[in-house]
Design an enzyme around this catalytic site. Structure first.
Site, PDB file in Angstrom:
ATOM      1  N   ASP A 487      48.844  34.318  38.035  1.00 60.90           N
ATOM      2  CA  ASP A 487      49.278  35.703  38.218  1.00 60.90           C
ATOM      3  C   ASP A 487      50.659  35.979  37.651  1.00 60.90           C
ATOM      4  O   ASP A 487      51.059  37.130  37.518  1.00 60.90           O
ATOM      5  CB  ASP A 487      49.347  36.013  39.721  1.00 60.90           C
ATOM      6  CG  ASP A 487      48.038  36.553  40.258  1.00 60.90           C
ATOM      7  OD1 ASP A 487      47.284  37.147  39.483  1.00 60.90           O
ATOM      8  OD2 ASP A 487      47.785  36.377  41.462  1.00 60.90           O
TER       9      ASP A 487
HETATM   10  C1  BGC Z   1      52.987  34.752  43.362  1.00 58.77           C
HETATM   11  C2  BGC Z   1      51.609  34.312  42.956  1.00 58.77           C
HETATM   12  C3  BGC Z   1      50.590  35.249  43.501  1.00 58.77           C
HETATM   13  C4  BGC Z   1      50.946  36.685  43.217  1.00 58.77           C
HETATM   14  C5  BGC Z   1      49.987  37.590  43.947  1.00 58.77           C
HETATM   15  C6  BGC Z   1      53.217  36.185  43.007  1.00 58.77           C
HETATM   16  O1  BGC Z   1      54.491  36.592  43.437  1.00 58.77           O
HETATM   17  O2  BGC Z   1      53.942  33.919  42.742  1.00 58.77           O
HETATM   18  O3  BGC Z   1      51.370  33.005  43.418  1.00 58.77           O
HETATM   19  O4  BGC Z   1      49.364  34.961  42.924  1.00 58.77           O
HETATM   20  O5  BGC Z   1      52.255  36.983  43.622  1.00 58.77           O
HETATM   21  O6  BGC Z   1      50.247  38.904  43.843  1.00 58.77           O
HETATM   22  C1  NOJ Z   2      48.077  32.765  44.324  1.00 59.05           C
HETATM   23  C2  NOJ Z   2      47.061  33.826  44.171  1.00 59.05           C
HETATM   24  O1  NOJ Z   2      46.460  34.092  45.405  1.00 59.05           O
HETATM   25  C3  NOJ Z   2      46.004  33.450  43.163  1.00 59.05           C
HETATM   26  O2  NOJ Z   2      45.125  34.519  42.966  1.00 59.05           O
HETATM   27  C4  NOJ Z   2      46.631  33.024  41.885  1.00 59.05           C
HETATM   28  O3  NOJ Z   2      45.597  32.603  41.039  1.00 59.05           O
HETATM   29  C5  NOJ Z   2      47.630  31.926  42.106  1.00 59.05           C
HETATM   30  N1  NOJ Z   2      48.606  32.337  43.057  1.00 59.05           N
HETATM   31  C6  NOJ Z   2      48.341  31.504  40.817  1.00 59.05           C
HETATM   32  O4  NOJ Z   2      49.236  32.495  40.394  1.00 59.05           O
END
Ligand code: BGC
Ligand code: NOJ
Length: 819
Positions: A487
């Site tokens: 993400d």
């Molecule tokens: C986090 C990710 C997550 C995303 C979800 C980010 O701030 O680092 O791990 O998947 O937010 O919106």
């Molecule tokens: C947490 C999120 O829930 C997931 O959707 C995402 O793939 C991972 N972070 C990696 O960014």
């Protein structure tokens, strides 16, 4: 250093010190009513949706970190001393403190000044209430005159509004108290038909429902005026902060034990039967009365607890293993499976790190969570798939999230995460492999929940594939969109405005940035769909389309994605390579190595092995495999959120645990059982228990991340519980390392284990039958099958037939095949 230990026999983790490095939590509830509970009784409860139907209030990120919970105070009415048997909130110097986190229940017990107290918290199956079962024993030589005070703080339902809209909310709270039951009914007089109730088994000396009356001005939960005084005020909340507190006086003779039950529940009335009498503003309590009566009876409470235990025993029996490694056994047999159910239930909504407000059910998250839970909850997995698919858009794309209560796509986050649709195919394939229920493909499901747009699920899956094929970039690899699984790799974002959302800001047209991860994921998904079609659809044309598409992306992936010693990660919006040795930072990423090997890219010609060797050399640390290296030391406009984190945290080069099992699987694919299990052990929470002071999170569940080698706190975990790490580690160890893998045609046994192992045993419930599996490894190899016997007869392959019933013995001997 440890703060407790595993009790494998009782299936509990026993915490023996209340001041754990962080609150160590457990989950209560499994269907509609849920709660989180810490080792000192902190936490909160909600009905279905942690944002929209929050029962009790919790202040995240408070000091101390974990305040507000399901509190009980004990007061010695002779000495006037008072304490909390759960340590918080009074934090007295307790003797024999233990917190036993078990499957769907938590027992916190302690002794103070000769009074032994244990509280068992749990949610009975199929009920929308929680039980606090308090057992008191007087270990003194004299009679004890005690007062018991319960305490919860109600939330005004919408947790977001509750935490922000004070100009309104300080005026709306309403309660009723009747027959010793406290009813929280804010907004019931207008558009809600639900209320909360807080009841007890005993006759009360008094109660409180207004927080200030209970605590007293300028006091906190650690020192409530009512408890200090030993007398409730019978306050009735009018606005401000509604709470529930009962006062139960108890006299205990020496050695006498008493049990007191408190019930906290959620109840809905039919909209036309909200009030009693009908034209009044008084809650109709007739519908809830039988529920309260049932659990005021200790015999029913005991029976409900036994049923809960039996339920979990039944779920866990579906897969049990006995290997030479205690940490593998513990996680597979119990904690990893348990965590998989928690992530299946709650996606990323409510933990100590997910506030229950921000994120509902994630499209990609829940499809992945399902992979670890489908064998325990097949019917619910089916329903979940249909809910998820109904938030798909006609383009084949998907809402990134939906609210569990409304099941509607969340417009705030929107769509265009280009990996999202592909995970649906993996979830459906896993469901059918597990259950053999092909009818799911014919279920008619709408797009974007719009009536009239229904089409068979099968068509939805095809659109998932088409969505990628319609969005290929300049080199023929999938465009990344807002982001793929990572993400934080926001290649079209280009945000220089403070506070702007990396997830939803898009400043480029998205026609250039490509993702090698999506390429690998696409190949896996397209092959799953091809396999589905081969068995299910009589369409000769279609059965070449998907394998061809997969092959094409596989070839392009290698041609364009290969960077010399590993696979690159992406191209940015200007067509520059990401995850390449040519980059200054972020030269190598974990995700593309894992997914491309799983996709079979570079398997035939040694590229796969080379990529995995690079992972080992450049990314592996004793605490797990970091996401990329070198960590980004500054903010890169063209990369987005990944470079917003300080080096070693989160996506910027932490051990982002979710991605580690992809490498374990890849190592198993190439036959490296020692390496696969070594990586498995590095992040296995049980194997890290001995360094709990470094790890800091719960030693019984996975955390999303462990600080990477660039961080000053290398080895420190964060974001425990709700992470895709749970499902993927479960898949990696059970299906790829132990190799017990459901397929469309039977149960495959294909172990890739440490060569030191003599073998292992497993029992696996599969399609109505129970398989007792014995694997022997006489030559001490990682992989290879010499012979397979089923019920005493040799078979020539390692896919065990579908029997549908009964118990079957599978005996597999590893080695070179003799035939
Ligand atoms: C986090 C990710 C997550 C995303 C979800 C980010 O701030 O680092 O791990 O998947 O937010 O919106
Ligand atoms: C947490 C999120 O829930 C997931 O959707 C995402 O793939 C991972 N972070 C990696 O960014």
């Amino acid at each position: 250093m440890q703060f407790g230990h595993f009790d494998d026999t009782h299936r509990e983790y026993v915490i023996t010190q209340p001041d754990t490095p962080l609150p160590w939590i457990n989950y209560l509830g499994s269907q509609d009513y849920f709660g989180i509970i810490s080792n000192t009784a902190g936490g909160y409860s909600f009905f279905r949706d942690a944002r929209l139907r929050r029962l009790t209030r919790y202040r995240y990120n408070n000091a101390p970190l974990d305040s507000n919970g399901r509190y009980v105070y004990l007061r010695d009415d002779d000495s006037r001393q008072f304490w909390s048997p759960t340590w918080q909130p009074t934090r007295r110097d307790l003797q024999d403190y233990t917190c036993r986190h078990g499957l769907g229940y938590t027992v916190i017990a302690s002794t103070y000044q000769g009074i032994r107290a244990a509280i068992r918290y749990f949610v009975p199956l199929n009920e929308t209430l929680e039980i606090w079962q308090l057992t008191l024993t007087n270990q003194r030589a004299d009679a004890a005159h005690l007062s018991v005070f319960s305490a919860v703080e109600f939330c005004l339902w919408d947790a977001q509004d509750d935490a922000t809209n004070f100009q309104r909310n300080f005026n709306t709270a309403q309660v009723e108290v009747s027959d010793g039951v406290i009813y929280h009914k804010t907004e019931y007089r207008e558009r809600r038909n639900h209320f909360a109730y807080f009841a007890g088994s005993e006759t009360l000396a008094g109660f409180d429902t207004q927080r200030e009356a209970f605590l007293g001005e300028y006091r906190g939960w650690d020192n409530p005026a009512v408890v200090e005084r030993g007398e409730s005020t019978n306050s009735i909340a009018q606005g401000w902060q509604p709470i529930g507190s009962h006062h139960v006086p108890v006299t205990l003779q020496p050695n006498e034990t008493r049990q007191i039950v408190f019930l906290l529940g959620y109840h809905e009335n039919p909209p036309d039967q909200k009030f009693d009498p009908p034209n009044s503003q008084t809650i109709n309590k007739r519908t809830v009365a039988p529920v309260i009566a049932r659990y005021r009876d200790p015999a029913n409470v005991a029976a409900a607890f036994d049923a809960l235990r039996a339920h979990w025993d039944d779920l866990l029996e579906r897969f049990q293993v006995k290997t030479p490694d205690v940490h593998t056994n513990r996680m597979v047999n119990l904690w990893n499976a348990y965590q998989c159910m928690a992530t299946f239930n709650l996606s990323r909504s409510a933990s100590l790190y997910e506030s229950g407000i921000g994120r509902g059910i994630g499209f990609r998250d829940s499809n992945q969570d399902l992979l670890g839970a489908v064998h325990m909850a097949p019917a619910r997995a089916r329903a979940r798939i249909l809910d998820i698919a109904a938030t798909q858009l006609e383009s084949g794309g998907a809402y990134h999230q939906y609210q569990p209560l409304t099941k509607r796509g969340n417009n705030d986050i929107g769509s265009n995460f280009n990996d999202d649709p592909l995970w649906l195919i993996l979830a459906v394939a896993a469901y059918i492999k597990e259950t053999g229920d092909w009818t799911i493909l014919e279920e008619r499901v709408p797009y974007d929940n719009q009536p009239g747009t229904e089409q068979p699920l099968f068509e939805h899956l095809q659109r998932c594939i088409r969505y990628t094929l319609d969005r290929l970039g300049p080199h023929g690899l999938p465009l990344i969109g807002r982001a793929d699984w990572n993400d934080c790799l926001n290649l079209n974002c280009f945000s220089d405005t403070p506070g702007e959302s990396f997830q939803t800001t898009t400043n480029k047209d998205g026609k250039i940035a490509e993702s090698v991860l999506i390429a690998g994921l696409f190949v896996v998904a397209a092959e799953e769909l091809a396999a589905l079609m081969e068995r299910h659809v009589d369409d000769a044309g279609a059965s070449v389309v998907y394998p061809d598409a997969a092959q094409k992306i596989r070839t392009t992936g290698l041609q364009h994605g290969w960077g010399g010693r590993w696979l690159r990660r992406a191209d940015d919006a200007a067509g520059r390579k990401i995850g390449s040795h040519e980059c200054d930072e972020g030269k190598i990423f974990i995700e593309s190595q894992g997914w491309c090997v799983m996709a079979g890219i570079g398997l035939a010609d040694g590229h796969a092995e080379k990529a995995l060797a690079s992972v080992k050399e450049q990314l592996a640390t004793p605490h797990g495999i970091v996401l990329q290296q070198p960590a980004f030391s500054r903010y890169y406009l063209n990369l987005g959120e990944i470079s917003s984190y300080p080096p070693g945290y989160k996506e910027n080069a932490s051990v982002f645990c979710h991605s580690n099992p992809w490498i374990m699987i890849a190592e198993a694919v190439v036959g490296h059982g020692d390496q696969a299990h070594d990586y498995y052990t590095r992040i296995n929470p049980s194997a890290r228990e001995a360094i709990s002071d470094v790890h800091r999170c719960e030693p019984y569940v996975y955390a999303q991340m462990i600080a990477g080698r660039d961080a000053p706190t290398h080895g420190e975990a964060k974001n425990s519980w709700l992470t895709g790490t749970a499902a993927w580690n479960y898949v990696a160890i059970t299906q790829w390392i132990l190799g017990v893998r459901p397929t469309f045609d039977g149960l495959m046994i294909d172990p890739c284990i440490p060569r030191a192992w003599d073998g292992f045993k497993a029992t696996r419930g599969f399609r109505g039958a129970m398989y007792h599996i014995t694997v022997e490894n006489p030559e001490h190899i990682c992989r290879g099958i010499r012979s397979v016997q089923v019920d005493g007869k040799s078979i020539a392959h390692n896919v065990i037939p579908i029997f549908g019933e009964g118990t079957h013995q599978v005996h597999l001997v590893m080695g070179e095949r003799s035939t």
